[in-house]
Design an enzyme around this catalytic site. Sequence first.
Site, PDB file in Angstrom:
ATOM      1  N   ARG A   1    -104.785  -8.905  14.622  1.00 54.76           N
ATOM      2  CA  ARG A   1    -104.117  -8.496  15.870  1.00 54.76           C
ATOM      3  C   ARG A   1    -105.048  -8.602  17.082  1.00 54.76           C
ATOM      4  O   ARG A   1    -104.586  -8.803  18.201  1.00 54.76           O
ATOM      5  CB  ARG A   1    -103.532  -7.096  15.734  1.00 54.76           C
ATOM      6  CG  ARG A   1    -102.507  -7.022  14.592  1.00 54.76           C
ATOM      7  CD  ARG A   1    -101.562  -5.870  14.724  1.00 54.76           C
ATOM      8  NE  ARG A   1    -100.936  -5.551  13.446  1.00 54.76           N
ATOM      9  CZ  ARG A   1     -99.906  -6.220  12.919  1.00 54.76           C
ATOM     10  NH1 ARG A   1     -99.379  -7.236  13.557  1.00 54.76           N
ATOM     11  NH2 ARG A   1     -99.402  -5.859  11.752  1.00 54.76           N
TER      12      ARG A   1
ATOM     13  N   SER B   1     -99.031   8.687   8.795  1.00 52.27           N
ATOM     14  CA  SER B   1     -99.339   7.402   8.161  1.00 52.27           C
ATOM     15  C   SER B   1     -98.300   7.068   7.112  1.00 52.27           C
ATOM     16  O   SER B   1     -98.114   7.799   6.137  1.00 52.27           O
ATOM     17  CB  SER B   1    -100.723   7.457   7.507  1.00 52.27           C
ATOM     18  OG  SER B   1    -100.840   6.424   6.550  1.00 52.27           O
TER      19      SER B   1
ATOM     20  N   ARG C   1    -112.530   1.238   5.285  1.00 52.26           N
ATOM     21  CA  ARG C   1    -111.338   2.034   5.642  1.00 52.26           C
ATOM     22  C   ARG C   1    -111.166   3.234   4.708  1.00 52.26           C
ATOM     23  O   ARG C   1    -111.311   3.109   3.499  1.00 52.26           O
ATOM     24  CB  ARG C   1    -110.101   1.126   5.645  1.00 52.26           C
ATOM     25  CG  ARG C   1    -110.295   0.015   6.671  1.00 52.26           C
ATOM     26  CD  ARG C   1    -109.115  -0.890   6.773  1.00 52.26           C
ATOM     27  NE  ARG C   1    -107.967  -0.201   7.335  1.00 52.26           N
ATOM     28  CZ  ARG C   1    -106.780  -0.763   7.486  1.00 52.26           C
ATOM     29  NH1 ARG C   1    -106.591  -2.014   7.096  1.00 52.26           N
ATOM     30  NH2 ARG C   1    -105.794  -0.092   8.013  1.00 52.26           N
TER      31      ARG C   1
ATOM     32  N   SER D   1     -94.720  -5.031   6.684  1.00 50.53           N
ATOM     33  CA  SER D   1     -94.535  -3.777   5.924  1.00 50.53           C
ATOM     34  C   SER D   1     -93.392  -3.923   4.919  1.00 50.53           C
ATOM     35  O   SER D   1     -93.489  -3.479   3.774  1.00 50.53           O
ATOM     36  CB  SER D   1     -94.181  -2.629   6.872  1.00 50.53           C
ATOM     37  OG  SER D   1     -95.264  -2.336   7.702  1.00 50.53           O
TER      38      SER D   1
ATOM     39  N   ASP E   1     -99.656  -0.513  15.832  1.00 56.66           N
ATOM     40  CA  ASP E   1    -100.202  -1.866  15.626  1.00 56.66           C
ATOM     41  C   ASP E   1    -100.102  -2.736  16.880  1.00 56.66           C
ATOM     42  O   ASP E   1    -100.701  -3.808  16.949  1.00 56.66           O
ATOM     43  CB  ASP E   1     -99.467  -2.566  14.473  1.00 56.66           C
ATOM     44  CG  ASP E   1     -99.768  -1.925  13.130  1.00 56.66           C
ATOM     45  OD1 ASP E   1    -100.789  -1.215  13.020  1.00 56.66           O
ATOM     46  OD2 ASP E   1     -98.986  -2.135  12.187  1.00 56.66           O
TER      47      ASP E   1
ATOM     48  N   GLY F   1    -104.639  -3.104   3.889  1.00 58.13           N
ATOM     49  CA  GLY F   1    -104.591  -1.655   3.692  1.00 58.13           C
ATOM     50  C   GLY F   1    -103.296  -1.223   3.026  1.00 58.13           C
ATOM     51  O   GLY F   1    -103.286  -0.309   2.199  1.00 58.13           O
TER      52      GLY F   1
ATOM     53  N   GLN G   1     -98.522   4.622   5.101  1.00 57.51           N
ATOM     54  CA  GLN G   1     -99.204   4.216   3.862  1.00 57.51           C
ATOM     55  C   GLN G   1     -99.470   5.449   2.995  1.00 57.51           C
ATOM     56  O   GLN G   1     -99.268   5.418   1.779  1.00 57.51           O
ATOM     57  CB  GLN G   1    -100.490   3.473   4.195  1.00 57.51           C
ATOM     58  CG  GLN G   1    -100.212   2.141   4.882  1.00 57.51           C
ATOM     59  CD  GLN G   1    -101.453   1.388   5.272  1.00 57.51           C
ATOM     60  OE1 GLN G   1    -102.573   1.839   5.060  1.00 57.51           O
ATOM     61  NE2 GLN G   1    -101.279   0.221   5.860  1.00 57.51           N
TER      62      GLN G   1
HETATM   63  C1  S3P Z   1     -98.198   0.238   7.543  1.00 61.72           C
HETATM   64  C2  S3P Z   1     -98.487   1.444   8.128  1.00 61.72           C
HETATM   65  C3  S3P Z   1     -99.412   1.591   9.274  1.00 61.72           C
HETATM   66  C4  S3P Z   1     -99.646   0.262   9.971  1.00 61.72           C
HETATM   67  C5  S3P Z   1     -99.925  -0.858   8.999  1.00 61.72           C
HETATM   68  C6  S3P Z   1     -98.757  -1.025   8.039  1.00 61.72           C
HETATM   69  C7  S3P Z   1     -97.276   0.221   6.392  1.00 61.72           C
HETATM   70  O1  S3P Z   1    -100.649   2.072   8.801  1.00 61.72           O
HETATM   71  O2  S3P Z   1    -100.713   0.377  10.897  1.00 61.72           O
HETATM   72  O3  S3P Z   1    -100.137  -2.076   9.689  1.00 61.72           O
HETATM   73  O4  S3P Z   1     -96.788  -0.866   6.033  1.00 61.72           O
HETATM   74  O5  S3P Z   1     -97.007   1.285   5.822  1.00 61.72           O
HETATM   75  P1  S3P Z   1    -100.927   3.648   8.550  1.00 61.72           P
HETATM   76  O6  S3P Z   1    -100.066   4.102   7.460  1.00 61.72           O
HETATM   77  O7  S3P Z   1    -102.390   3.722   8.205  1.00 61.72           O
HETATM   78  O8  S3P Z   1    -100.623   4.297   9.871  1.00 61.72           O
END
Ligand code: S3P
EC number: 2.5.1.19
Length: 429
Positions: free
Chosen positions: A389, A168, A123, A24, A316, A95, A170
């Site tokens: 994972r 989330s 997704r 991240s 995760d 993602g 993200q």
């Molecule tokens: C992440 C947020 C999480 C996590 C992903 C990385 C990030 O996802 O599962 O592996 O770096 O912001 P979500 O925002 O969909 O929960």
Amino acid sequence: MKQAVVQPLEVGLKGKIRVPGDKSISHRAVMFGAIADGTTTVEGFLPGEDCLSTISCFRKLGVVIEQDGERVTIEGKGWDGLVEPSDILDVGNSGTTTRLMLGILATRPFHSVVIGDDSIAKRPMGRVTDPLREMGSIIDGRDHGNFTPLSIRGGSTKGISFQSKVASAQVKSAILLAGLQSEGVTSVTEPALSRDHTERMLEAYGVEVKRDGLSVSVEGGQSLKAQHIIVPGDISSAAFFLVAGAIVPNSKLTLQGVGINPTRSGIIDVLEKMGASIEIENKKMVGGEPIADLTISTSNLKGIEIGGDLIPRLIDEIPVIAVLATQAEGKTVIFDAEELKVKETNRIDTVVTQLEKLGATITATDDGMIIEGKTTLNGASVSSFGDHRIGMAMAIAGLIAKGKMEIERSEAIAVSYPDFFEHIEALTK
Ligand code: S3P
């Protein structure tokens, strides 16, 4: 496609390793460096496929980025330094690249097309494209912009107050990034606190971020100043070895320099609640993020309940927590974790079906799973289904399973942990 073969260990896991850089934080270091003014340098970058996808996309957006293993240099020319790409932006399996980059593109006055692999195509992107459209950017794509391929034309955007239905990071990050170049104030409120690396790193890049409980807001018109970023070890990668250390007989291992940000450290809480022997030493702050050395030894474990606000703090890690729970006495119930269904795979399905093959007593529920321990696992032929994972969780199960474990599509592990098998080997010498 690769197949990995894992044999049960005859010795315990012993020694020290440094897990790779946080995924991240590595993504954010590159993206924020790309929109900052000046030269950003990154140390401890994760050279996994997901983060390399971020570098490749921002190069296509005109940013000069040099990468040599864990060192990255980004020649930022500010927000206006990004240019209309002449090629499709391919996010691969990532993602985080997709959603955060959409937040950046939302305010750029040009057109881009975003695609990814088969997993990305499944997704949900409406969770970011809907609020970004509400702010004023023009986004279309498959199923009205809910899935890739997506096309985006950014432009003049206005701040919004967004109530996210999901916790989330993200989603939160995408909207805040768009908010930095939108008119007025942009705020995001979450149902539970998700990882806060964006908030911490934006502050390090000189941005003013206001936090109030579950809400975060930024004022429009803010620019970023180049930084030197040191990336902590990824607790999500460390989690595989924390579980291995707890369940493989005669083990004692140390993971050095692991990020223990409280929005990510749910795995430590789970291990402690299950009764594992874990020590946290040499705590310090690095670039606004707390790190520590974590030592774990083989432990007698008991089943627990995992739900509520704890879920975003370990989302995760659930595939490997399920492996851990097969070795705990009694019932472990994981609930409030519907988000597992929209990760790299539907992780309720993939975890339950693959662990069943090994002989685990595990049942899928609507929002998680129930595991009864302690069970003897048997080696079997399983698949990662292209999910890093899941591949690593199966490999850790393979260390204690009776007989040979074959893991199909093991190449997916390189998404976040290219040296995973080398690190297992290093701990058995
Ligand atoms: C992440 C947020 C999480 C996590 C992903 C990385 C990030 O996802 O599962 O592996 O770096 O912001 P979500 O925002 O969909 O929960």
